[in-house]
Scaffold this active site. Structure first.
Site, mmCIF file in Angstrom:
data_model
loop_
_atom_site.group_PDB
_atom_site.id
_atom_site.type_symbol
_atom_site.label_atom_id
_atom_site.label_comp_id
_atom_site.label_asym_id
_atom_site.label_seq_id
_atom_site.Cartn_x
_atom_site.Cartn_y
_atom_site.Cartn_z
ATOM 1 N NE ARG A 69 -3.092 6.691 -3.800
ATOM 2 C CZ ARG A 69 -3.570 7.502 -2.873
ATOM 3 N NH1 ARG A 69 -4.166 8.633 -3.245
ATOM 4 N NH2 ARG A 69 -3.460 7.216 -1.590
ATOM 5 C CG LEU A 81 -1.926 -1.109 1.407
ATOM 6 C CD1 LEU A 81 -2.672 -0.948 2.727
ATOM 7 C CD2 LEU A 81 -2.890 -1.131 0.244
ATOM 8 C CG ASP A 82 -0.201 4.891 -1.986
ATOM 9 O OD1 ASP A 82 -0.522 5.567 -1.001
ATOM 10 O OD2 ASP A 82 -0.981 4.694 -2.944
ATOM 11 C CB ALA A 83 3.654 6.655 1.960
ATOM 12 C CB THR A 87 -3.017 3.620 0.649
ATOM 13 O OG1 THR A 87 -3.068 4.307 -0.605
ATOM 14 C CG2 THR A 87 -4.207 2.673 0.743
#
Length: 224
Positions: free
Chosen positions: A180, A93-95, A97
């Protein structure tokens, strides 16, 4: 190999310390019990190889072992990072999220879960910069959406509108920043993103930054 050395080797593989340190710990009585009821400093041992962890990832943490700044691994006990086999996150998960993130030291399970053939549904709650226009549900479900820079269309995804600027999106892929990018292709921007479900697993009442071990039943249901 003596029983003491075998136990010391096993404890070292769980990250409690080096073999020599574990031999000393055993001699000093810090390790008690026998068979499946061994305890270290009065606490039950961590699970052996095949452990799966479910975390409620907070914003601002990176899914990496080496990046600068706050890492999701900082939220786990330090000994977990010394285990052999190594613990890794199941995908990323990106930072920015938040939400459900899994970890495991089972390499075969990890590859099954992140494989494009796994077809595991994952659900995300998105907060958008602009109101939804009404075409997005059909657009995402069509199976014809091609993300920028790619040539293969996304698999059909299910969109549920939950508010003027909020939506729940369920997909079975794991492309780079997929949610996104899908909303960007629909002319919108995701301001906040939260993963609420991974296959049959949900966060329940697990607080942000907290984690728990999966039960045997949960693990079996995750990748039968």
């Amino acid at each position: 190999m003596t029983e003491t050395r075998k136990l010391a080797k096993y404890l070292a593989s769980l990250g409690y310390g080096s073999r020599k340190e574990m031999e000393v710990a055993i001699r000093r009585g810090r390790v008690t019990g026998w068979g499946e009821d061994v305890e270290f400093d009065g606490e039950p041992l961590d699970p052996g190889p095949g452990m799966v962890i479910l975390m409620h990832k907070p914003a601002g943490y990176t899914c990496s072992h080496q990046d600068q700044g706050k890492l999701v691994y900082d939220l786990l006990p330090p000994r977990f990072l010394k285990r052999d086999p190594k613990i890794s996150s199941v995908g990323r998960l990106d930072a920015d999220t938040t939400g459900l993130l899994l970890f495991t030291d089972d390499g075969a399970l990890l590859h099954r879960l992140i494989s494009p053939k796994s077809d595991i549904p994952k659900t995300y709650e998105a907060t958008l910069a602009r109101p939804l226009e009404g075409f997005e549900k059909e657009f995402f479900a069509s199976g014809s959406l091609i993300l920028r820079g790619e040539d293969k269309p996304c698999l059909p995804a299910e969109l549920e509108v939950t508010g003027e600027r909020t939506a729940r999106l369920t997909l079975s892929e794991g492309r780079y920043h997929q949610v996104r990018r899908m909303f960007a292709a629909a002319g919108n921007h995701v301001e906040a993103l939260h993963r609420s479900r991974f296959g049959p697993l949900e966060l329940g009442d697990l607080s942000e930054g907290a984690w728990r071990l999966l039960t045997e039943a949960e693990r079996a249901g995750l990748a039968p």
